[in-house]
Design a protein around this motif. Sequence first.
Motif, PDB file in Angstrom:
ATOM      1  N   UNK A 174       0.809  -1.155   0.023  1.00  0.00           N
ATOM      2  CA  UNK A 174      -0.119   0.002   0.012  1.00  0.00           C
ATOM      3  C   UNK A 174       0.947   1.377   0.024  1.00  0.00           C
ATOM      4  N   UNK A 175       0.467   2.263  -0.855  1.00  0.00           N
ATOM      5  CA  UNK A 175       1.241   3.380  -0.982  1.00  0.00           C
ATOM      6  C   UNK A 175       1.323   4.009   0.407  1.00  0.00           C
ATOM      7  N   UNK A 176       2.674   4.432   1.029  1.00  0.00           N
ATOM      8  CA  UNK A 176       2.702   5.387   2.071  1.00  0.00           C
ATOM      9  C   UNK A 176       2.908   6.618   1.694  1.00  0.00           C
ATOM     10  N   UNK A 177       3.233   7.554   2.574  1.00  0.00           N
ATOM     11  CA  UNK A 177       3.055   9.250   2.089  1.00  0.00           C
ATOM     12  C   UNK A 177       4.205   9.448   1.179  1.00  0.00           C
ATOM     13  N   UNK A 178       5.502   8.762   1.397  1.00  0.00           N
ATOM     14  CA  UNK A 178       6.549   8.908   0.251  1.00  0.00           C
ATOM     15  C   UNK A 178       6.057   8.604  -0.930  1.00  0.00           C
ATOM     16  N   UNK A 227       4.539   9.623  -6.453  1.00  0.00           N
ATOM     17  CA  UNK A 227       3.287   9.425  -7.521  1.00  0.00           C
ATOM     18  C   UNK A 227       2.803  10.572  -8.153  1.00  0.00           C
ATOM     19  N   UNK A 228       2.581  11.599  -7.275  1.00  0.00           N
ATOM     20  CA  UNK A 228       1.688  12.800  -7.657  1.00  0.00           C
ATOM     21  C   UNK A 228       2.438  13.529  -8.445  1.00  0.00           C
ATOM     22  N   UNK A 229       3.804  13.828  -7.982  1.00  0.00           N
ATOM     23  CA  UNK A 229       4.728  14.835  -8.451  1.00  0.00           C
ATOM     24  C   UNK A 229       4.922  14.346 -10.104  1.00  0.00           C
ATOM     25  N   UNK A 230       5.284  13.062 -10.185  1.00  0.00           N
ATOM     26  CA  UNK A 230       5.665  12.537 -11.320  1.00  0.00           C
ATOM     27  C   UNK A 230       4.547  12.360 -12.335  1.00  0.00           C
ATOM     28  N   UNK A 285      13.538  11.018 -18.068  1.00  0.00           N
ATOM     29  CA  UNK A 285      13.824  11.773 -16.516  1.00  0.00           C
ATOM     30  C   UNK A 285      12.807  13.025 -16.493  1.00  0.00           C
ATOM     31  N   UNK A 286      11.965  12.487 -15.250  1.00  0.00           N
ATOM     32  CA  UNK A 286      10.786  13.590 -15.309  1.00  0.00           C
ATOM     33  C   UNK A 286      11.414  15.037 -14.520  1.00  0.00           C
ATOM     34  N   UNK A 287      10.666  15.943 -15.097  1.00  0.00           N
ATOM     35  CA  UNK A 287      10.809  17.471 -14.527  1.00  0.00           C
ATOM     36  C   UNK A 287       9.736  17.700 -13.975  1.00  0.00           C
ATOM     37  N   UNK A 288      10.131  18.088 -12.353  1.00  0.00           N
ATOM     38  CA  UNK A 288       9.108  18.314 -11.305  1.00  0.00           C
ATOM     39  C   UNK A 288       8.731  19.919 -11.641  1.00  0.00           C
ATOM     40  N   UNK A 289       7.553  19.994 -12.012  1.00  0.00           N
ATOM     41  CA  UNK A 289       7.074  21.429 -12.042  1.00  0.00           C
ATOM     42  C   UNK A 289       7.064  22.241 -10.642  1.00  0.00           C
TER      43      UNK A 289
END
Length: 311
Positions: free
Chosen positions: A15-19, A24-27, A238-242
Motif C-alpha cells: 500500500x502506498x505510504x506518504x512517500x 506518484x503525485x509529482x511525477x 527523466x521527469x521534470x518536477x514542475x
Amino acid sequence: MKYSSCTGEPRERQVFDIQRKIVAHMTSESWQKIPHVAYVYEPDVSKFFQEFRSMNSDGSRTQKITFNTLMLRTIVEGLKAAPSMNSHLEFNPFFVTGEFDIYDNIDITMPYMLPSGEMMTINLRNCENRSLDNLTDYIAQIGRKVEKTNMSEAMYSVSLEKSLLELKDLKIPSLLGRLFGAKVGRNRIRLLKGQEKKDYYKIPESERITKEDLRPGTITVSNIGSLDKNQTGLVSLLEIIPPQCVAIGIGAVMDAPGVVTDEDSTKRVDVVKKLPITIAFDHRALDFDAIIPFMRRLDEIFADPSVIRSW
C-alpha cells in the motif's frame, strides 16, 4: 473488485505510504503537463576522474570528497554558464500565456536514500556559494538530520502546505481527493500521536528534516550512478518536477572506446572513461540552445580538471 487478466494470487500487496503518494503525485503531474525533451551528453571524463582520485589521495584536502559531491559542484558551474536552465515556469494552457523566472540561487533537489531504503528528494539550498568542503559538510549534515526525522511527519507538512496552496488557487476537487486519500482506507497516512508526537517535536528543527528541506529547489539532479557504480547504462527518461524547467540525470563512470588526440595531433582509438549525463528540459520554456553553454562549460572542466582543486 479489480479485474485482472493475471492468474493466481499476488505474492504481496504494498500500500502506498506518504512517500510513495508524493512521488506518484509529482511525477504524474510532470508527465501530464510538461512536454519533455531529453538530450544525452557523454563527455570523456578520463582526466577529470584521474584528478578526482589524485585529489583524494595526495593529502591536499582536509576531508575526502565523494564523486557525487564533485559532480554536484561541477553541475553548479555549468548552471552559472547557462542560467536559464535554473528556472521555474508558470504557464496557462487556456490562455496560452507563460513566464519563467531565472534564479541566481542554485537550490538543487537531490534524491536521497532513506534508512528504510526508500528515496526522497532533499533540497540542497544555495549551492552557488558552496565550496567542495562546505557542500560535503552540508550533505553529511542532511544525513544526520535524516536519522532523527520521522519522514511521514516531515512529508505530511509539505503535502499540507501544497494543499493549502491549492485551496488558495481554488483547486477544490484536487484538494478534496488528496484529503480523502490521506484520511480514509488502507492508504490513509499514519502520523505520530500523543506523547510520541510531543517528544518528536521537541527535537529542534535544526536537527531534523523539515518542510524547508523538502520543498522543490530550482532544479533536480539525480545521480543514478551513485546507486550502482558498475552499471553501464544511461538515463533515457527523466521527469521534470514542475515548476522546474530542467532535470539532470547522472549515470556511472564507465570504460568505453573513444578517440584520443596525442600531442602530435595524431588521433587513435583507446579506452576512455565516459560519463553519461541526461539533460531533460521543458520545451515550453527552453530550446536546445539553452543547454549548450552548460555542456561547453563542463567540457572545459573535464578537459582541464585542475580547476576543481580551487573549489
